[in-house]
Structure formats: structure tokens, C-alpha cells
Design a protein around this motif. Sequence first.
Motif, PDB file in Angstrom:
ATOM      1  N   HIS A  57    -113.018  -9.379 -87.123  1.00 19.99           N
ATOM      2  CA  HIS A  57    -111.871  -9.135 -87.029  1.00 19.99           C
ATOM      3  C   HIS A  57    -110.811  -8.985 -87.870  1.00 19.99           C
ATOM      4  O   HIS A  57    -110.175  -8.932 -88.488  1.00 19.99           O
ATOM      5  N   GLU A  58    -111.557 -10.945 -87.414  1.00 15.30           N
ATOM      6  CA  GLU A  58    -109.750 -11.304 -88.037  1.00 15.30           C
ATOM      7  C   GLU A  58    -110.056 -11.176 -90.022  1.00 15.30           C
ATOM      8  O   GLU A  58    -109.340 -11.216 -90.664  1.00 15.30           O
ATOM      9  N   LEU A  59    -111.633 -11.296 -90.368  1.00 20.80           N
ATOM     10  CA  LEU A  59    -111.790 -10.580 -91.783  1.00 20.80           C
ATOM     11  C   LEU A  59    -111.021  -9.275 -91.999  1.00 20.80           C
ATOM     12  O   LEU A  59    -110.117  -9.173 -93.252  1.00 20.80           O
ATOM     13  N   LEU A 114    -101.277 -16.480 -95.227  1.00 21.64           N
ATOM     14  CA  LEU A 114    -102.078 -15.596 -94.437  1.00 21.64           C
ATOM     15  C   LEU A 114    -104.042 -16.275 -94.211  1.00 21.64           C
ATOM     16  O   LEU A 114    -104.302 -17.234 -93.300  1.00 21.64           O
ATOM     17  N   GLY A 115    -104.616 -16.803 -95.893  1.00 24.26           N
ATOM     18  CA  GLY A 115    -105.618 -17.346 -95.770  1.00 24.26           C
ATOM     19  C   GLY A 115    -105.744 -18.490 -95.608  1.00 24.26           C
ATOM     20  O   GLY A 115    -107.029 -19.304 -95.009  1.00 24.26           O
ATOM     21  N   MET A 169    -118.644 -17.160 -97.763  1.00 25.36           N
ATOM     22  CA  MET A 169    -118.223 -19.214 -98.305  1.00 25.36           C
ATOM     23  C   MET A 169    -117.341 -19.026 -96.112  1.00 25.36           C
ATOM     24  O   MET A 169    -117.789 -20.440 -96.066  1.00 25.36           O
ATOM     25  N   ALA A 170    -117.825 -18.362 -95.570  1.00 29.04           N
ATOM     26  CA  ALA A 170    -117.554 -18.754 -94.378  1.00 29.04           C
ATOM     27  C   ALA A 170    -117.962 -19.866 -93.651  1.00 29.04           C
ATOM     28  O   ALA A 170    -119.617 -19.541 -93.325  1.00 29.04           O
ATOM     29  N   GLY A 171    -117.503 -20.945 -93.658  1.00 29.23           N
ATOM     30  CA  GLY A 171    -118.282 -22.164 -92.423  1.00 29.23           C
ATOM     31  C   GLY A 171    -118.824 -22.803 -93.920  1.00 29.23           C
ATOM     32  O   GLY A 171    -119.552 -24.304 -93.865  1.00 29.23           O
ATOM     33  N   GLY A 172    -118.665 -22.889 -94.866  1.00 25.52           N
ATOM     34  CA  GLY A 172    -119.249 -23.750 -96.119  1.00 25.52           C
ATOM     35  C   GLY A 172    -118.014 -24.534 -96.958  1.00 25.52           C
ATOM     36  O   GLY A 172    -117.205 -24.499 -96.242  1.00 25.52           O
ATOM     37  N   SER A 173    -118.445 -23.924 -98.259  1.00 24.95           N
ATOM     38  CA  SER A 173    -117.225 -25.133 -99.266  1.00 24.95           C
ATOM     39  C   SER A 173    -117.719 -24.466-100.401  1.00 24.95           C
ATOM     40  O   SER A 173    -118.182 -23.852-100.329  1.00 24.95           O
ATOM     41  N   GLY A 174    -116.652 -24.962-101.039  1.00 25.34           N
ATOM     42  CA  GLY A 174    -116.223 -24.388-102.983  1.00 25.34           C
ATOM     43  C   GLY A 174    -115.699 -25.238-103.423  1.00 25.34           C
ATOM     44  O   GLY A 174    -114.699 -25.858-102.923  1.00 25.34           O
ATOM     45  N   GLU A 175    -115.810 -25.276-104.605  1.00 24.59           N
ATOM     46  CA  GLU A 175    -114.524 -26.056-105.546  1.00 24.59           C
ATOM     47  C   GLU A 175    -114.499 -24.762-106.666  1.00 24.59           C
ATOM     48  O   GLU A 175    -114.320 -24.368-107.060  1.00 24.59           O
ATOM     49  N   ALA A 194    -115.396  -9.136 -99.343  1.00 27.44           N
ATOM     50  CA  ALA A 194    -115.813  -9.020 -97.425  1.00 27.44           C
ATOM     51  C   ALA A 194    -116.728 -10.167 -97.430  1.00 27.44           C
ATOM     52  O   ALA A 194    -117.103 -10.590 -97.249  1.00 27.44           O
ATOM     53  N   ARG A 195    -117.607  -9.603 -98.670  1.00 28.22           N
ATOM     54  CA  ARG A 195    -118.535 -10.016 -98.954  1.00 28.22           C
ATOM     55  C   ARG A 195    -118.556 -11.560 -99.613  1.00 28.22           C
ATOM     56  O   ARG A 195    -119.674 -12.299 -99.292  1.00 28.22           O
TER      57      ARG A 195
END
Length: 227
Positions: free
Chosen positions: A147-149, A170-171, A106-112, A100-101
Motif C-alpha cells: 500500500h505504501e509503495l 517522500l522517498g 530494491m526493497a530490503g536491499g541496496s544499490g550504488e 513498481a518493478r
Amino acid sequence: MRFVLASASPARLSVLRAAGIEPVVRVSGVDERAVQESLSDPAPAELVTALATAKAEAVVERVAADFDEAVIVGCDSMLWVPGEEGDELVGKPATAELAARRWERMAGGSGELLTGHAVLRLSGGTVVDRVGDHLSTGVRFGEPSAHELDRYIATGEPLRVAGGFTLDGLGGWFVNGVDGDPSSVIGISLPLTRSLLARVGVEVVSLWNRAESVEQAPSRADSGSVV
């Protein structure tokens, strides 16, 4: 020659099957933490490649007992994301709270996503060649509601996968886009695997062994646009 996948990942197996290969699966059981601790301050790319290599090496004895000629493929993935104290490389979240943390960051951002692959070629039951490399793919995350998370984490899926998300499960509802190779995000990069196989002298088409993939593939003469 047999294609041996040193992984229990159903996602990697699914990618290979869709791409014409029914692999022999030999789960490595490698202690990933021990591999990480054996390395001295590894770069992210070095770490994922070392983990992939350790997984492939771990199954050599079992594969050699069954097949004289084989290629063994090991894979590992980790996500490079903004952390609380700077960027960090993360694998599977150990708990729902950690998942969750991570998603909140990450939400709304990006990762590699860094995917490491290793290929070992066996001939006469002996390793005669080995190569390894990695691939980097950008992932743009959506913004799931609270709620979705909660519902997503409750499924347990994020705890079983690197970075706490999937593209093919699902992700996928919460991934806005991928910049690079989608198959690497699922777990095994087809382009990188093909390149590594070529480096040990094996053409990927020689490993196609799912009959329906060969029988149903249209010839160049038969192919055309479908609307």
C-alpha cells in the motif's frame, strides 16, 4: 564570477542554496538517450560523467552571452541495482509500472548511486578549463508495504528522479541509510563539486553569494556546543 547550474532539478538548487550559493540556472535540454547511444559500451562511471559534461557544454553559448566570468556545473545520476538479468544501471523510470518493478527488486536491499559532475570555467566568455569526475554512494533501501509503495508511486515523484527514489522527499521514508555523501544522492555532491572547482582554480568560498549564509555564520570564536 557566477556559478551556473545546468539543471532544472529543484533538489540540486535547494542543496546549493543551503550551502551558500544562489546559482544562475540554465537548463541544458540535452537528449540523454542520444548521448548514451553515441558512446561505445561505456562503463557506468564514464556514462554519468559524459552525461554531466554534455549538459554543461550545452549551455556554454547562453552563459557566455550573459557573463564573462563563470563556472558551469553539469550533473547526472544513475542507480546501479540488481536486475532481472544481472546488475543494471538505471535512470528515471519511464512508467509507474517500471517504477513498481524496480522498487520490488530494491526493497530490503541496496544499490550504488553514481553521480557524475562536470565543471567548465569561462573567462572572457570563453571556456578556458574543463574537468569531470564521478562519485559512488551506497544506498540501503527499506521495505515499504504494498500500500505504501502504491501511494508513493501515485505521487509521481519516483518517475521524475534517477533510480525512482529521493532522499530529501517522500522517498526518504523508505531509505534506511546512505554509505557515503548524502548530497550526491540528492543530486549534487558538495565535496566533489568543491574538488572540481579547485581543479579549475576556483575556491568555493569565493562563490558564496547568499547574504544570510555569510551574515548568520558564527565565527570560530563564537561557536560552541549547544545542548
